[in-house]
Design a protein around this motif. Structure first.
Motif, PDB file in Angstrom:
ATOM      1  N   GLY A   1      32.104  -5.903 -30.045  1.00  0.00           N
ATOM      2  CA  GLY A   1      33.491  -4.695 -29.278  1.00  0.00           C
ATOM      3  C   GLY A   1      32.720  -3.677 -29.021  1.00  0.00           C
ATOM      4  N   VAL A   2      32.167  -3.348 -30.455  1.00  0.00           N
ATOM      5  CA  VAL A   2      31.170  -2.731 -30.397  1.00  0.00           C
ATOM      6  C   VAL A   2      29.579  -2.122 -29.455  1.00  0.00           C
ATOM      7  CG1 VAL A   2      29.823  -0.830 -31.490  1.00  0.00           C
ATOM      8  CG2 VAL A   2      31.953  -1.263 -32.604  1.00  0.00           C
ATOM      9  N   VAL A   3      29.173  -3.167 -29.197  1.00  0.00           N
ATOM     10  CA  VAL A   3      28.138  -3.537 -28.371  1.00  0.00           C
ATOM     11  C   VAL A   3      28.848  -3.087 -26.523  1.00  0.00           C
ATOM     12  CG1 VAL A   3      26.127  -4.682 -27.358  1.00  0.00           C
ATOM     13  CG2 VAL A   3      26.282  -4.662 -30.139  1.00  0.00           C
ATOM     14  N   ASP A   4      29.731  -4.150 -26.914  1.00  0.00           N
ATOM     15  CA  ASP A   4      30.151  -3.590 -25.184  1.00  0.00           C
ATOM     16  C   ASP A   4      30.570  -2.476 -25.061  1.00  0.00           C
ATOM     17  OD1 ASP A   4      31.224  -5.069 -22.996  1.00  0.00           O
ATOM     18  OD2 ASP A   4      32.973  -4.947 -23.450  1.00  0.00           O
ATOM     19  N   LEU A   5      31.240  -1.409 -26.313  1.00  0.00           N
ATOM     20  CA  LEU A   5      32.167   0.120 -25.942  1.00  0.00           C
ATOM     21  C   LEU A   5      30.212   1.070 -25.824  1.00  0.00           C
ATOM     22  CD1 LEU A   5      33.983   1.943 -26.523  1.00  0.00           C
ATOM     23  CD2 LEU A   5      33.250   2.389 -28.246  1.00  0.00           C
ATOM     24  N   LEU A   6      29.165   0.523 -26.412  1.00  0.00           N
ATOM     25  CA  LEU A   6      27.792   0.812 -25.958  1.00  0.00           C
ATOM     26  C   LEU A   6      27.990   0.669 -24.648  1.00  0.00           C
ATOM     27  CD1 LEU A   6      26.045   0.941 -28.890  1.00  0.00           C
ATOM     28  CD2 LEU A   6      27.808   2.737 -28.196  1.00  0.00           C
ATOM     29  N   HIS A   7      27.365  -0.572 -24.078  1.00  0.00           N
ATOM     30  CA  HIS A   7      27.528  -1.230 -22.726  1.00  0.00           C
ATOM     31  C   HIS A   7      28.274  -0.105 -21.735  1.00  0.00           C
ATOM     32  CE1 HIS A   7      28.367  -3.602 -19.180  1.00  0.00           C
ATOM     33  NE2 HIS A   7      26.840  -3.870 -19.226  1.00  0.00           N
ATOM     34  N   SER A   8      29.240  -0.169 -21.682  1.00  0.00           N
ATOM     35  CA  SER A   8      30.302   0.566 -20.782  1.00  0.00           C
ATOM     36  C   SER A   8      30.650   2.144 -20.359  1.00  0.00           C
ATOM     37  CB  SER A   8      31.292   0.353 -21.462  1.00  0.00           C
ATOM     38  OG  SER A   8      32.221  -1.329 -21.469  1.00  0.00           O
ATOM     39  N   ALA A   9      29.793   2.793 -22.213  1.00  0.00           N
ATOM     40  CA  ALA A   9      29.321   4.232 -22.106  1.00  0.00           C
ATOM     41  C   ALA A   9      28.332   4.323 -21.105  1.00  0.00           C
ATOM     42  CB  ALA A   9      29.729   5.181 -23.611  1.00  0.00           C
ATOM     43  N   TYR A  10      27.202   3.563 -21.534  1.00  0.00           N
ATOM     44  CA  TYR A  10      25.417   4.135 -20.859  1.00  0.00           C
ATOM     45  C   TYR A  10      26.241   3.612 -18.798  1.00  0.00           C
ATOM     46  CZ  TYR A  10      21.065   2.590 -19.125  1.00  0.00           C
ATOM     47  OH  TYR A  10      20.249   2.016 -18.527  1.00  0.00           O
ATOM     48  N   THR A  11      27.037   2.142 -18.920  1.00  0.00           N
ATOM     49  CA  THR A  11      26.815   1.923 -17.627  1.00  0.00           C
ATOM     50  C   THR A  11      27.936   2.855 -16.282  1.00  0.00           C
ATOM     51  OG1 THR A  11      28.424   0.349 -17.652  1.00  0.00           O
ATOM     52  CG2 THR A  11      25.787  -0.174 -18.199  1.00  0.00           C
ATOM     53  N   SER A  12      28.804   3.613 -17.258  1.00  0.00           N
ATOM     54  CA  SER A  12      30.183   3.993 -16.445  1.00  0.00           C
ATOM     55  C   SER A  12      28.635   5.283 -15.638  1.00  0.00           C
ATOM     56  CB  SER A  12      30.829   4.784 -17.189  1.00  0.00           C
ATOM     57  OG  SER A  12      30.783   4.710 -18.225  1.00  0.00           O
TER      58      SER A  12
ATOM     59  N   MET B   1      19.477   1.175 -14.625  1.00  0.00           N
ATOM     60  CA  MET B   1      20.658   0.442 -15.224  1.00  0.00           C
ATOM     61  C   MET B   1      21.319  -0.435 -14.960  1.00  0.00           C
ATOM     62  SD  MET B   1      24.042   0.485 -14.467  1.00  0.00           S
ATOM     63  CE  MET B   1      24.754   1.393 -13.180  1.00  0.00           C
ATOM     64  N   PHE B   2      20.958  -1.227 -13.488  1.00  0.00           N
ATOM     65  CA  PHE B   2      21.573  -2.186 -13.308  1.00  0.00           C
ATOM     66  C   PHE B   2      20.866  -3.853 -13.512  1.00  0.00           C
ATOM     67  CE2 PHE B   2      22.507  -0.739  -8.746  1.00  0.00           C
ATOM     68  CZ  PHE B   2      23.872  -0.247  -9.634  1.00  0.00           C
ATOM     69  N   CYS B   3      20.044  -3.212 -13.764  1.00  0.00           N
ATOM     70  CA  CYS B   3      18.393  -4.077 -14.702  1.00  0.00           C
ATOM     71  C   CYS B   3      18.817  -4.187 -16.175  1.00  0.00           C
ATOM     72  CB  CYS B   3      17.060  -3.601 -14.721  1.00  0.00           C
ATOM     73  SG  CYS B   3      16.338  -3.689 -13.091  1.00  0.00           S
ATOM     74  N   HIS B   4      19.181  -3.456 -17.236  1.00  0.00           N
ATOM     75  CA  HIS B   4      19.645  -3.450 -18.408  1.00  0.00           C
ATOM     76  C   HIS B   4      21.057  -4.025 -18.279  1.00  0.00           C
ATOM     77  CE1 HIS B   4      16.817   0.442 -19.297  1.00  0.00           C
ATOM     78  NE2 HIS B   4      15.980  -0.414 -19.009  1.00  0.00           N
ATOM     79  N   SER B   5      22.588  -3.642 -17.631  1.00  0.00           N
ATOM     80  CA  SER B   5      23.205  -4.262 -17.414  1.00  0.00           C
ATOM     81  C   SER B   5      23.064  -6.063 -17.587  1.00  0.00           C
ATOM     82  CB  SER B   5      23.971  -3.800 -17.183  1.00  0.00           C
ATOM     83  OG  SER B   5      25.004  -3.939 -16.962  1.00  0.00           O
ATOM     84  N   MET B   6      22.646  -6.072 -16.248  1.00  0.00           N
ATOM     85  CA  MET B   6      21.841  -7.536 -16.153  1.00  0.00           C
ATOM     86  C   MET B   6      21.579  -8.394 -17.769  1.00  0.00           C
ATOM     87  SD  MET B   6      19.303  -9.332 -13.225  1.00  0.00           S
ATOM     88  CE  MET B   6      19.532 -10.857 -12.879  1.00  0.00           C
TER      89      MET B   6
END
Length: 260
Positions: free
Chosen positions: A48-59, A93-98
């Protein structure tokens, strides 16, 4: 959009983009195992924490791209050339998120091989496969400049949906913490509902409209694929939004309805 040309795309290094994908996966994996250790093996909270960080970065990156969108003669709006190129923050960001999604898929498969069934594992694998396909096409399909520009512009808009995931993860983490007062969890639930409606319903409605107008720049098969993905995502989002609305109006259902 005369500043975005075939020469720009030909100069892009697929190898560098692949390295960026790997970097995203490595960072996500490192963050997960670090938080898992700090949380004494609580893998669910670490996810959950990692997904939160991913969401903050990508958004945040998506918001930057959206704020810079320009009028386009074919598909309404598009990223400016400096943000549409591979060296810009949006494509990185697309690359990192993938890489993040691929790393999470590997974690799920690893857990399944050990006889464990991660929460919502099947849905997560389907989501990651679809998202990785969308990202991969936008990142690596560069034979037609206007098609690539349309894909990257549309994907940037779609990524703003991650903004609502911030409230989803905060709400989920708050429910696990007994120290968070009820009024704060209710505030997070309503924030999730509002952001979900704006980012995933209103935003996707406009995205689908742009994709329909961009038909002349796409190959027929790719256009049909993208519309199918966007349409299916919109239908699912409508269903999840109704569940979230019910949970806000009937708080006793919250623990069931927010698992979307």
């Amino acid at each position: 959009m005369s500043g975005y040309s075939l020469e720009d795309l030909a100069a892009e290094s697929h190898w560098e983009k692949a390295v960026a994908v790997a970097l995203g996966g490595a960072c996500a994996s490192t963050a997960y195992f670090t938080f898992c250790r700090l949380l004494q093996g609580d893998g669910s909270t670490a996810e959950g924490v990692v997904d939160l960080l991913h969401s903050a970065y990508t958004s945040a990156v998506a918001a930057r791209g959206i704020s810079a969108l320009q009028r386009h003669e074919v598909f309404d709006i598009a990223l400016p050339p400096k943000l549409a190129r591979a060296g810009g923050p949006v494509v990185r960001m697309f690359c990192h998120s993938m890489g993040y999604f691929l790393a999470d898929a590997c974690l799920i498969l690893l857990e399944l091989s050990r006889g464990h069934s991660p929460k919502l594992w099947a849905g997560r694998l389907v989501h990651h496969a679809i998202q990785s396909t969308s990202n991969g096409l936008s990142i690596f399909r560069t034979s037609r400049p206007q098609e690539t520009l349309a894909m990257r512009s549309g994907l940037c808009q779609a990524y703003f949906a991650e903004f609502s995931t911030i409230f989803l993860r905060l709400s989920s983490l708050a429910r696990r913490s007994r120290s968070v007062q009820h009024r704060w969890t209710r505030a997070l639930d309503w924030s999730l509902l509002v952001s979900f409606g704006l980012c995933r319903l209103v935003n996707f409605s406009f995205l689908i409209r742009c994709c329909l107008r961009a038909r002349p720049v796409f190959s027929p098969g790719l256009h049909a694929l993208l519309l199918g993905i966007q349409g299916s995502a919109y239908v699912l989002n409508v269903g999840w939004f109704l569940k979230l609305a019910r949970s806000c109006l009937r708080p006793s259902m919250r623990h069931v309805s927010l698992e979307c």
